[in-house]
Design a protein around this motif. Structure first.
Motif, PDB file in Angstrom:
ATOM      1  N   ARG A  19       0.823  -1.206   0.000  1.00 63.48           N
ATOM      2  CA  ARG A  19       0.000   0.000   0.000  1.00 63.48           C
ATOM      3  C   ARG A  19       0.855   1.251   0.000  1.00 63.48           C
ATOM      4  NH1 ARG A  19      -2.057   1.312   5.693  1.00 63.48           N
ATOM      5  NH2 ARG A  19      -0.674   0.090   6.987  1.00 63.48           N
ATOM      6  N   PRO A  20       0.268   2.351  -0.511  1.00 63.59           N
ATOM      7  CA  PRO A  20       1.044   3.588  -0.616  1.00 63.59           C
ATOM      8  C   PRO A  20       1.204   4.254   0.743  1.00 63.59           C
ATOM      9  CG  PRO A  20      -1.193   3.920  -1.440  1.00 63.59           C
ATOM     10  CD  PRO A  20      -1.085   2.460  -1.084  1.00 63.59           C
ATOM     11  N   LEU A  21       2.269   5.021   0.851  1.00 62.08           N
ATOM     12  CA  LEU A  21       2.567   5.725   2.099  1.00 62.08           C
ATOM     13  C   LEU A  21       2.654   7.227   1.796  1.00 62.08           C
ATOM     14  CD1 LEU A  21       3.611   5.671   5.109  1.00 62.08           C
ATOM     15  CD2 LEU A  21       5.920   5.583   4.127  1.00 62.08           C
ATOM     16  N   ARG A  29       3.958  17.319   0.087  1.00 62.68           N
ATOM     17  CA  ARG A  29       3.260  16.046   0.341  1.00 62.68           C
ATOM     18  C   ARG A  29       3.663  15.054  -0.746  1.00 62.68           C
ATOM     19  NH1 ARG A  29       0.575  16.092   4.679  1.00 62.68           N
ATOM     20  NH2 ARG A  29      -0.101  18.127   5.466  1.00 62.68           N
ATOM     21  N   LEU A  30       4.189  13.922  -0.285  1.00 62.54           N
ATOM     22  CA  LEU A  30       4.715  12.916  -1.210  1.00 62.54           C
ATOM     23  C   LEU A  30       4.018  11.588  -0.959  1.00 62.54           C
ATOM     24  CD1 LEU A  30       8.499  13.670  -0.505  1.00 62.54           C
ATOM     25  CD2 LEU A  30       7.126  14.571  -2.396  1.00 62.54           C
ATOM     26  N   VAL A  31       3.878  10.802  -2.016  1.00 67.95           N
ATOM     27  CA  VAL A  31       3.392   9.433  -1.841  1.00 67.95           C
ATOM     28  C   VAL A  31       4.471   8.497  -2.360  1.00 67.95           C
ATOM     29  CG1 VAL A  31       2.077   9.500  -4.032  1.00 67.95           C
ATOM     30  CG2 VAL A  31       1.555   7.753  -2.311  1.00 67.95           C
ATOM     31  N   CYS A  42       8.354   7.507  -5.880  1.00 67.65           N
ATOM     32  CA  CYS A  42       7.900   8.678  -5.127  1.00 67.65           C
ATOM     33  C   CYS A  42       7.370   9.719  -6.105  1.00 67.65           C
ATOM     34  CB  CYS A  42       9.080   9.245  -4.330  1.00 67.65           C
ATOM     35  SG  CYS A  42       8.671  10.717  -3.377  1.00 67.65           S
ATOM     36  N   ILE A  43       6.117  10.122  -5.913  1.00 69.54           N
ATOM     37  CA  ILE A  43       5.533  11.195  -6.731  1.00 69.54           C
ATOM     38  C   ILE A  43       4.740  12.129  -5.812  1.00 69.54           C
ATOM     39  CG2 ILE A  43       5.393   9.678  -8.765  1.00 69.54           C
ATOM     40  CD1 ILE A  43       2.388   9.503  -8.383  1.00 69.54           C
ATOM     41  N   ALA A  44       4.308  13.254  -6.358  1.00 70.52           N
ATOM     42  CA  ALA A  44       3.511  14.209  -5.564  1.00 70.52           C
ATOM     43  C   ALA A  44       2.219  13.537  -5.105  1.00 70.52           C
ATOM     44  CB  ALA A  44       3.194  15.429  -6.407  1.00 70.52           C
ATOM     45  N   ASP A  45       1.862  13.802  -3.857  1.00 71.19           N
ATOM     46  CA  ASP A  45       0.679  13.148  -3.281  1.00 71.19           C
ATOM     47  C   ASP A  45      -0.565  14.018  -3.475  1.00 71.19           C
ATOM     48  OD1 ASP A  45      -0.867  11.303  -1.997  1.00 71.19           O
ATOM     49  OD2 ASP A  45      -0.230  11.872   0.030  1.00 71.19           O
ATOM     50  N   ARG A  46      -0.793  14.427  -4.694  1.00 69.96           N
ATOM     51  CA  ARG A  46      -1.977  15.247  -4.970  1.00 69.96           C
ATOM     52  C   ARG A  46      -2.438  14.940  -6.374  1.00 69.96           C
ATOM     53  NH1 ARG A  46      -2.099  21.724  -4.361  1.00 69.96           N
ATOM     54  NH2 ARG A  46      -1.930  21.748  -6.622  1.00 69.96           N
ATOM     55  N   CYS A  47      -3.569  14.311  -6.446  1.00 66.35           N
ATOM     56  CA  CYS A  47      -4.060  13.851  -7.746  1.00 66.35           C
ATOM     57  C   CYS A  47      -4.196  15.022  -8.713  1.00 66.35           C
ATOM     58  CB  CYS A  47      -5.399  13.146  -7.572  1.00 66.35           C
ATOM     59  SG  CYS A  47      -6.033  12.504  -9.136  1.00 66.35           S
ATOM     60  N   ALA A  48      -3.775  14.764  -9.960  1.00 66.04           N
ATOM     61  CA  ALA A  48      -3.810  15.808 -10.989  1.00 66.04           C
ATOM     62  C   ALA A  48      -5.248  16.135 -11.412  1.00 66.04           C
ATOM     63  CB  ALA A  48      -3.017  15.346 -12.199  1.00 66.04           C
ATOM     64  N   HIS A  49      -6.206  15.298 -11.013  1.00 65.04           N
ATOM     65  CA  HIS A  49      -7.601  15.551 -11.391  1.00 65.04           C
ATOM     66  C   HIS A  49      -8.208  16.599 -10.464  1.00 65.04           C
ATOM     67  CE1 HIS A  49     -11.991  13.937 -11.434  1.00 65.04           C
ATOM     68  NE2 HIS A  49     -11.843  14.848 -12.401  1.00 65.04           N
ATOM     69  N   LEU A  54      -3.286  10.725  -3.135  1.00 60.45           N
ATOM     70  CA  LEU A  54      -3.132   9.372  -3.687  1.00 60.45           C
ATOM     71  C   LEU A  54      -2.791   8.364  -2.602  1.00 60.45           C
ATOM     72  CD1 LEU A  54      -1.089  10.351  -6.850  1.00 60.45           C
ATOM     73  CD2 LEU A  54      -3.532   9.822  -6.723  1.00 60.45           C
ATOM     74  N   SER A  55      -2.152   8.857  -1.554  1.00 59.00           N
ATOM     75  CA  SER A  55      -1.758   7.950  -0.470  1.00 59.00           C
ATOM     76  C   SER A  55      -2.973   7.353   0.234  1.00 59.00           C
ATOM     77  CB  SER A  55      -0.865   8.678   0.537  1.00 59.00           C
ATOM     78  OG  SER A  55      -1.517   9.839   1.007  1.00 59.00           O
ATOM     79  N   ALA A  56      -4.141   7.941   0.024  1.00 60.99           N
ATOM     80  CA  ALA A  56      -5.363   7.351   0.587  1.00 60.99           C
ATOM     81  C   ALA A  56      -5.956   6.320  -0.360  1.00 60.99           C
ATOM     82  CB  ALA A  56      -6.394   8.447   0.871  1.00 60.99           C
TER      83      ALA A  56
END
Ligand code: FES
Ligand code: FE2
Length: 324
Positions: A19-21, A29-31, A42-49, A54-56
């Motif tokens: 699972r993502p962290l 904020r990173l996932v 590791c990518i930005a933890d904020r969906c582009a939509h 994303l970590s959730a």
């Protein structure tokens, strides 16, 4: 923050499989997650939509799926499926997220933070070889990472902050200290004495550093070790969370006891002692104002603060480089 550097952001054990962290590091904020081979991404933890974390969400194969509308991203931050548009639909490039090169070694996870090419993977202290074992822990300090680093380069505070532990003996007079840059690392040697009317030696009057004796070593931007002896070290990675919070990834390393059970006990004892010392530091460092240190900030440094001044100069130079 110094741009275009590799930063330790996690201990490998913090990132499991399956699972993502989500973490806050370097003010972002990173996932992170591990793919089917175990490699970390590791990518930005904020969906582009529409900005959900994303970590959730969850992992689907080697990709992370947003919990909101199911858009999937790969380890490069590219959107690979927008379910509502159908699997046959083209994927708009503006759905890409920032991704960070990841390096994992020595039980630590680094990311490259900056705009430039990541270049060579980050290095670790070469003399902490496989003969060493360690016990590690993570300590949260509610202050800027520069203050934490400077505290570990501070040779003046020992008889005051650590009067009951490593600063016993009231050796308040600080000779030098001797400071040398070698191969990009800052080395610090110290000699403190009880007051008896003496004039402290100037840094240049101190003997050259003997790296087979007690010294401090700091590697920009965030790794430090206290070289206590050939077989004994304290290691810290100073991990910036944001402008007001830092995580210290500390390890007690030793290579004099190798039997597994005994080794575990020795490492535990070393860790407990180090926790007491770190608590003594933290109590004072959290009170420092201004919260973040800079080269020009109106403090009144004394001779014994030379390692701190050296750190500030190097940081300022690297910051200027990274921004150019
Ligand atoms: S916010 Fe992520 S899919 Fe909509
Ligand atoms: Fe200290």
């Amino acid at each position: 923050m110094i741009m275009n550097q590799w930063y330790v952001i996690l201990d490998s054990r913090q990132l499991g499989r399956g699972r993502p962290l989500g973490v806050l590091r370097l003010g972002e904020r990173l996932v992170l997650w591990r793919d089917s081979r175990g490699a970390a991404h590791c990518i930005a933890d904020r969906c582009a939509h529409r900005g959900a974390a994303l970590s959730a969400g969850e992992l689907i194969g080697d990709q992370v799926r947003c919990p909101f509308h199911g858009i999937r991203f790969d380890g490069e931050g590219r959107a690979v499926l927008i379910p509502a548009n159908g699997a046959a639909a083209a994927l708009p490039p503006n759905f890409s997220l920032r991704s960070y090169p990841v390096h994992e070694a020595r039980g630590l996870i680094w990311i490259f933070w900056g705009e430039g090419e990541a270049g060579d993977p980050p290095s670790f202290f070469e003399d902490l070889g496989p003969e060493f074992s360690y016990s590690g822990w993570i300590d949260h300090w509610a202050c800027h990472y520069t203050r934490c680093i400077e505290n570990q380069l501070d040779v003046v505070h020992l008889p005051f902050v650590h009067r009951t532990t490593i600063g016993r003996g009231n050796a308040t007079v600080v000779h030098g200290p001797r400071v040398e840059w070698k191969g990009g690392d800052l080395y610090v040697g110290m000699r403190n004495e009880v007051e008896k009317g003496q004039t402290p030696l100037k840094p240049e009057e101190m003997p050259a550093l003997d790296l087979r004796r007690f010294h401090l070593q700091f590697r920009m931007p965030q790794l430090w070790q206290n070289w206590i002896g050939e077989r004994l070290r304290i290691f810290i990675a100073f991990v910036p969370v944001d402008d007001r919070n830092t995580l210290l990834y500390l390890r007690f390393y030793q290579s004099f006891v190798r039997l597994p059970l005994l080794r575990g006990l020795v490492n535990l004892a070393g860790k407990l002692q180090s926790i007491v010392i770190a608590r003594q530091d933290k109590r004072v460092v959290l009170t420092q104002e201004p919260r973040r240190s800079e080269l020009k900030m109106g403090e009144n440094l004394i001779q014994g603060d030379l390692p701190i001044l050296e750190y500030r100069k190097r940081r300022a130079a690297l910051k200027a480089e990274g921004q150019s």
